[in-house]
Design an enzyme around this catalytic site. Sequence first.
Site, PDB file in Angstrom:
ATOM      1  N   HIS A  57       1.002  -1.276   0.000  1.00  0.00           N
ATOM      2  CA  HIS A  57       0.206   0.105   0.121  1.00  0.00           C
ATOM      3  C   HIS A  57       0.644   1.326   0.096  1.00  0.00           C
ATOM      4  CE1 HIS A  57      -2.257   3.255   2.236  1.00  0.00           C
ATOM      5  NE2 HIS A  57      -3.163   2.864   1.130  1.00  0.00           N
ATOM      6  N   HIS A  86       1.121   4.500  -2.677  1.00  0.00           N
ATOM      7  CA  HIS A  86       1.049   5.843  -2.573  1.00  0.00           C
ATOM      8  C   HIS A  86       2.170   6.330  -3.112  1.00  0.00           C
ATOM      9  CE1 HIS A  86      -1.788   6.947   0.439  1.00  0.00           C
ATOM     10  NE2 HIS A  86      -2.477   5.855   0.272  1.00  0.00           N
ATOM     11  N   GLU A 123       4.621  11.173   2.349  1.00  0.00           N
ATOM     12  CA  GLU A 123       3.265  10.295   2.185  1.00  0.00           C
ATOM     13  C   GLU A 123       3.408   9.336   3.382  1.00  0.00           C
ATOM     14  OE1 GLU A 123       0.413   9.759  -0.499  1.00  0.00           O
ATOM     15  OE2 GLU A 123       2.194  11.168  -0.583  1.00  0.00           O
ATOM     16  N   GLU A 154      -4.223   8.071   7.053  1.00  0.00           N
ATOM     17  CA  GLU A 154      -5.401   7.219   6.796  1.00  0.00           C
ATOM     18  C   GLU A 154      -5.550   6.112   7.546  1.00  0.00           C
ATOM     19  OE1 GLU A 154      -6.031   4.560   2.415  1.00  0.00           O
ATOM     20  OE2 GLU A 154      -4.013   5.409   2.788  1.00  0.00           O
TER      21      GLU A 154
END
Length: 420
Positions: free
Chosen positions: A47, A51, A120, A127
């Site tokens: 993941h 990103h 990020e 998130e």
Amino acid sequence: MTVQIATLSNGFRIVTEYMPGLQSASLGIWVTAGGRHERPEQNGVAHFLEHMAFKGTKTRSALQIAEAIEDVGGYINAYTSREVTAYYARVLKADTALALDVISDILLNPVFDPKEIEIERHVILQEIGQALDTPDDVIFDWLQEKAYPNQPLGRTILGETERVRAFGRDDLARFVEEHYGPDQMILSAAGAVDHDTIVKQAEALFGHLPARTATLADAATFFGGESRQVKDLEQAHMALAFQGPGYRDPSFYTSQIYTIALGGGMSSRLFQEIREKRGLCYTIFAQSGAYSDTGMTMIYAGTSGEEVGDLANLTIDEMKRAAEDMSDAEIERARAQMKAGLLMGLESPASRAERMARMVQIWNKVPPIEQTVERIDRVTREDVLAFAQDQASNAAPALALYGPVDQAPALEALQARRAA
């Protein structure tokens, strides 16, 4: 509309479908590497890598990536699942080559700038925090963990906070080296596309990559168990899962029809009995999720802490009742819903591109829509009842509870109710 498939000498696969009358195209590259391909110390890196896709390459900055697509009115995005990571775009017909060039640049030339990694990382931690604050999101991660404990398939896609804080450039580059080989990539395109043109461009962009053997994911085994997190929330959230078939299992379509009839719409048994007749919840549904080698039949509902026990018990009762008297009318309604959902979804080039990529990943071919519809039509009432009986009585399910759930029955009590 004709599906065409080509494979480069290094194993890179291309699948396209021309859709007449469209002026746009959806295309992307699906990499058969997701959360279940991570080692424990890598959890979350797939993941994180997704990103970083838009954070700069050797030839384009992050802004230039965005501008290249948006200057022509297009859209570009990516997502990570447990079995794939997808990088895709939708553009007008004339800009198909541009979109493929940008996506290939993202995949082949990432720079993983340390400054961008730190930015990020902070975004991903936000998130994760957002997911933890969203009960009807986080409960599915806990359910997955109980269904497949101590296995890659049971771990969260986002990763644990501590691991995400520790990932560096080498971790990202290592995952690419291990899992982004040409035979793990599927270029799928649908809409206003020309197969030969796309194959020629793919050969120029990806044909130089050396062939290598893909790393297979560990086989998954459904175990079940209970996760209960008591917290002062307005709603008690319950998610219940049973072992189901994978994509390759002959009972895959049976499971889909069963879950639609059980809890797939306003006319379904769970919705009618638990929401409409008793008013115990606002949201309740059932769905059948599948992976390449396993699957889950899952039920979710949210209710008050005082009524979560009644809701859980009624859910088991409805499963048992469905195994005894699910009618032809219910099955035909569910069959119609399934076929309509499939065919309506395929009016979108994006849905077609995604379906083709998934089918090539699983079968190395794309079964005709007519064949899929025929398999749905082939499911009988006897098939559905047999599947329902198995779901109502098979091995231990997975149960996740979150919120004011201290009065919710334990998994053992639900098991006993199933057996009664």
